[in-house]
Scaffold this motif. Sequence first.
Motif, PDB file in Angstrom:
ATOM      1  N   SER A  17       0.947  56.105 -31.722  1.00 33.06           N
ATOM      2  CA  SER A  17      -0.217  56.675 -31.049  1.00 33.06           C
ATOM      3  C   SER A  17      -1.222  55.739 -31.060  1.00 33.06           C
ATOM      4  CB  SER A  17      -0.678  57.810 -31.976  1.00 33.06           C
ATOM      5  OG  SER A  17       0.520  58.906 -31.913  1.00 33.06           O
ATOM      6  N   THR A  18      -1.655  54.858 -32.014  1.00 33.93           N
ATOM      7  CA  THR A  18      -2.808  54.172 -32.153  1.00 33.93           C
ATOM      8  C   THR A  18      -2.521  52.713 -30.950  1.00 33.93           C
ATOM      9  OG1 THR A  18      -3.072  54.353 -34.458  1.00 33.93           O
ATOM     10  CG2 THR A  18      -3.766  52.370 -33.617  1.00 33.93           C
ATOM     11  N   LEU A  19      -1.166  52.233 -30.914  1.00 29.44           N
ATOM     12  CA  LEU A  19      -1.214  51.367 -29.872  1.00 29.44           C
ATOM     13  C   LEU A  19      -1.225  51.936 -28.508  1.00 29.44           C
ATOM     14  CD1 LEU A  19       1.881  49.382 -31.517  1.00 29.44           C
ATOM     15  CD2 LEU A  19      -0.528  48.682 -31.649  1.00 29.44           C
ATOM     16  N   ASP A  20      -0.534  53.113 -28.330  1.00 30.40           N
ATOM     17  CA  ASP A  20      -1.048  53.672 -26.802  1.00 30.40           C
ATOM     18  C   ASP A  20      -2.402  53.945 -26.554  1.00 30.40           C
ATOM     19  OD1 ASP A  20       1.936  54.051 -26.585  1.00 30.40           O
ATOM     20  OD2 ASP A  20       1.812  56.175 -27.325  1.00 30.40           O
ATOM     21  N   ALA A  21      -3.226  54.174 -27.497  1.00 28.28           N
ATOM     22  CA  ALA A  21      -4.605  54.510 -27.408  1.00 28.28           C
ATOM     23  C   ALA A  21      -5.450  53.078 -27.178  1.00 28.28           C
ATOM     24  CB  ALA A  21      -5.036  55.056 -28.446  1.00 28.28           C
ATOM     25  N   LEU A  22      -4.918  52.109 -27.939  1.00 29.59           N
ATOM     26  CA  LEU A  22      -5.694  50.896 -27.535  1.00 29.59           C
ATOM     27  C   LEU A  22      -6.009  50.681 -26.104  1.00 29.59           C
ATOM     28  CD1 LEU A  22      -6.812  48.368 -28.771  1.00 29.59           C
ATOM     29  CD2 LEU A  22      -4.666  47.238 -28.811  1.00 29.59           C
ATOM     30  N   GLU A  23      -5.044  50.392 -25.433  1.00 29.14           N
ATOM     31  CA  GLU A  23      -5.247  50.104 -23.943  1.00 29.14           C
ATOM     32  C   GLU A  23      -6.010  51.021 -23.322  1.00 29.14           C
ATOM     33  OE1 GLU A  23      -2.432  49.052 -20.061  1.00 29.14           O
ATOM     34  OE2 GLU A  23      -1.601  48.764 -22.043  1.00 29.14           O
ATOM     35  N   MET A  24      -5.885  52.342 -23.471  1.00 32.45           N
ATOM     36  CA  MET A  24      -6.590  53.336 -22.705  1.00 32.45           C
ATOM     37  C   MET A  24      -8.017  53.235 -23.017  1.00 32.45           C
ATOM     38  SD  MET A  24      -5.967  57.319 -22.827  1.00 32.45           S
ATOM     39  CE  MET A  24      -4.419  57.319 -22.151  1.00 32.45           C
ATOM     40  N   LEU A  25      -8.423  53.083 -24.350  1.00 30.34           N
ATOM     41  CA  LEU A  25      -9.675  53.691 -24.900  1.00 30.34           C
ATOM     42  C   LEU A  25     -10.694  52.168 -25.387  1.00 30.34           C
ATOM     43  CD1 LEU A  25      -8.471  56.326 -27.339  1.00 30.34           C
ATOM     44  CD2 LEU A  25      -9.648  56.232 -25.172  1.00 30.34           C
ATOM     45  N   ALA A  26      -9.967  50.817 -25.377  1.00 31.17           N
ATOM     46  CA  ALA A  26     -10.880  49.826 -25.862  1.00 31.17           C
ATOM     47  C   ALA A  26     -11.877  49.557 -24.964  1.00 31.17           C
ATOM     48  CB  ALA A  26      -9.857  48.432 -25.767  1.00 31.17           C
ATOM     49  N   ALA A  27     -11.819  49.758 -23.654  1.00 33.22           N
ATOM     50  CA  ALA A  27     -13.217  49.638 -22.890  1.00 33.22           C
ATOM     51  C   ALA A  27     -14.221  50.571 -22.767  1.00 33.22           C
ATOM     52  CB  ALA A  27     -12.665  49.353 -21.321  1.00 33.22           C
ATOM     53  N   PRO A  28     -13.579  51.963 -23.032  1.00 34.90           N
ATOM     54  CA  PRO A  28     -14.451  52.980 -23.179  1.00 34.90           C
ATOM     55  C   PRO A  28     -15.328  52.923 -24.476  1.00 34.90           C
ATOM     56  CG  PRO A  28     -12.743  53.903 -22.252  1.00 34.90           C
ATOM     57  CD  PRO A  28     -12.529  52.441 -22.519  1.00 34.90           C
ATOM     58  N   ILE A  29     -14.724  52.480 -25.598  1.00 31.83           N
ATOM     59  CA  ILE A  29     -15.167  52.383 -26.948  1.00 31.83           C
ATOM     60  C   ILE A  29     -16.252  51.341 -27.046  1.00 31.83           C
ATOM     61  CG2 ILE A  29     -14.791  51.751 -29.082  1.00 31.83           C
ATOM     62  CD1 ILE A  29     -11.805  52.996 -28.967  1.00 31.83           C
ATOM     63  N   ALA A  30     -16.075  50.019 -25.903  1.00 24.62           N
ATOM     64  CA  ALA A  30     -17.087  49.027 -25.896  1.00 24.62           C
ATOM     65  C   ALA A  30     -18.104  49.666 -25.335  1.00 24.62           C
ATOM     66  CB  ALA A  30     -16.267  47.918 -25.360  1.00 24.62           C
ATOM     67  N   GLY A  31     -18.029  50.357 -24.490  1.00 25.42           N
ATOM     68  CA  GLY A  31     -18.907  51.067 -23.586  1.00 25.42           C
ATOM     69  C   GLY A  31     -19.996  52.047 -24.576  1.00 25.42           C
ATOM     70  N   ALA A  32     -19.296  52.570 -25.359  1.00 29.59           N
ATOM     71  CA  ALA A  32     -19.958  53.536 -26.406  1.00 29.59           C
ATOM     72  C   ALA A  32     -20.887  52.779 -27.264  1.00 29.59           C
ATOM     73  CB  ALA A  32     -18.957  54.353 -27.013  1.00 29.59           C
ATOM     74  N   ILE A  33     -20.203  51.707 -27.750  1.00 25.77           N
ATOM     75  CA  ILE A  33     -21.088  50.755 -28.462  1.00 25.77           C
ATOM     76  C   ILE A  33     -22.220  50.301 -28.103  1.00 25.77           C
ATOM     77  CG2 ILE A  33     -21.027  48.584 -29.830  1.00 25.77           C
ATOM     78  CD1 ILE A  33     -17.828  49.262 -30.445  1.00 25.77           C
ATOM     79  N   GLU A  34     -22.429  49.965 -26.670  1.00 31.68           N
ATOM     80  CA  GLU A  34     -23.338  49.402 -26.097  1.00 31.68           C
ATOM     81  C   GLU A  34     -24.353  50.360 -25.938  1.00 31.68           C
ATOM     82  OE1 GLU A  34     -21.679  47.404 -22.571  1.00 31.68           O
ATOM     83  OE2 GLU A  34     -20.972  45.868 -23.744  1.00 31.68           O
ATOM     84  N   ILE A  35     -23.844  51.860 -25.354  1.00 34.09           N
ATOM     85  CA  ILE A  35     -24.844  52.751 -25.170  1.00 34.09           C
ATOM     86  C   ILE A  35     -25.637  53.014 -26.579  1.00 34.09           C
ATOM     87  CG2 ILE A  35     -24.012  53.340 -23.118  1.00 34.09           C
ATOM     88  CD1 ILE A  35     -23.444  56.048 -24.317  1.00 34.09           C
ATOM     89  N   ILE A  36     -24.875  53.174 -27.606  1.00 37.82           N
ATOM     90  CA  ILE A  36     -25.382  53.588 -28.950  1.00 37.82           C
ATOM     91  C   ILE A  36     -26.496  52.685 -29.457  1.00 37.82           C
ATOM     92  CG2 ILE A  36     -24.968  53.899 -31.316  1.00 37.82           C
ATOM     93  CD1 ILE A  36     -22.467  55.376 -30.547  1.00 37.82           C
ATOM     94  N   THR A  37     -26.056  51.279 -29.318  1.00 37.86           N
ATOM     95  CA  THR A  37     -26.964  50.001 -29.565  1.00 37.86           C
ATOM     96  C   THR A  37     -28.105  50.002 -28.963  1.00 37.86           C
ATOM     97  OG1 THR A  37     -24.876  48.988 -30.327  1.00 37.86           O
ATOM     98  CG2 THR A  37     -27.023  47.657 -30.108  1.00 37.86           C
ATOM     99  N   THR A  38     -27.850  50.179 -27.585  1.00 44.57           N
ATOM    100  CA  THR A  38     -29.021  50.504 -26.651  1.00 44.57           C
ATOM    101  C   THR A  38     -30.183  51.436 -27.354  1.00 44.57           C
ATOM    102  OG1 THR A  38     -28.119  49.235 -24.923  1.00 44.57           O
ATOM    103  CG2 THR A  38     -30.002  50.459 -24.476  1.00 44.57           C
ATOM    104  N   SER A  39     -29.812  52.658 -27.313  1.00 39.78           N
ATOM    105  CA  SER A  39     -30.662  53.799 -27.848  1.00 39.78           C
ATOM    106  C   SER A  39     -31.163  53.478 -29.040  1.00 39.78           C
ATOM    107  CB  SER A  39     -29.643  54.963 -27.855  1.00 39.78           C
ATOM    108  OG  SER A  39     -30.357  56.017 -28.546  1.00 39.78           O
TER     109      SER A  39
END
Length: 197
Positions: A17-39
Amino acid sequence: MDLIARISRQFQDNTRSTLDALEMLAAPIAGAIEIITTSLLDNGKILVCGGSGSSGDARRFAAQLVNGFELERPSLAAFALSADASTLAPIAGDPSPEGLLSRQILALGQPGDILLTLSAHGDSPRILEAVGAAHERDMRIIALTGADSSATAELLGPEDIHLCAPAERTARIQELHLLILHCLCDGIDCLLLGVED
């Protein structure tokens, strides 16, 4: 029953499950980190809420933003909704318990703040109301969900981020949500502190 074999299957299922999620979620997680940090850098705050089983993870994430994760840094402005019993008592008596979270968002949320929601079990009415309230307050939303959350996905706007755990079992969804939250904490700390690798 072979308990060792059963435990091994749990570990293997988690790894898949973790490896399946990595490819799908890595970019959106990075985006979430950026908007939280900006806020946070713009004096915003992070409001966090979870459906019934995810409320503990919501409180833990808010606490890690306030108290620190793995690196030493100043406290960050984060608040877990529905964690204050004195706030909940009057709301819980409301004829519409779906408003439990949305009322707090309407009272505390400001434009530029972020709402992070967690729900492993489909589309919680409280989470749906919370998303609507956050949009009323011009907040962006980061929604951590499981696969059966089409109503939540439909409510999200183009500026919001949907982190949908690609798993069917609740245990795997919750495990992925915890990993995502740890990635968010680590990434926020690294951006704020200028960590390069």
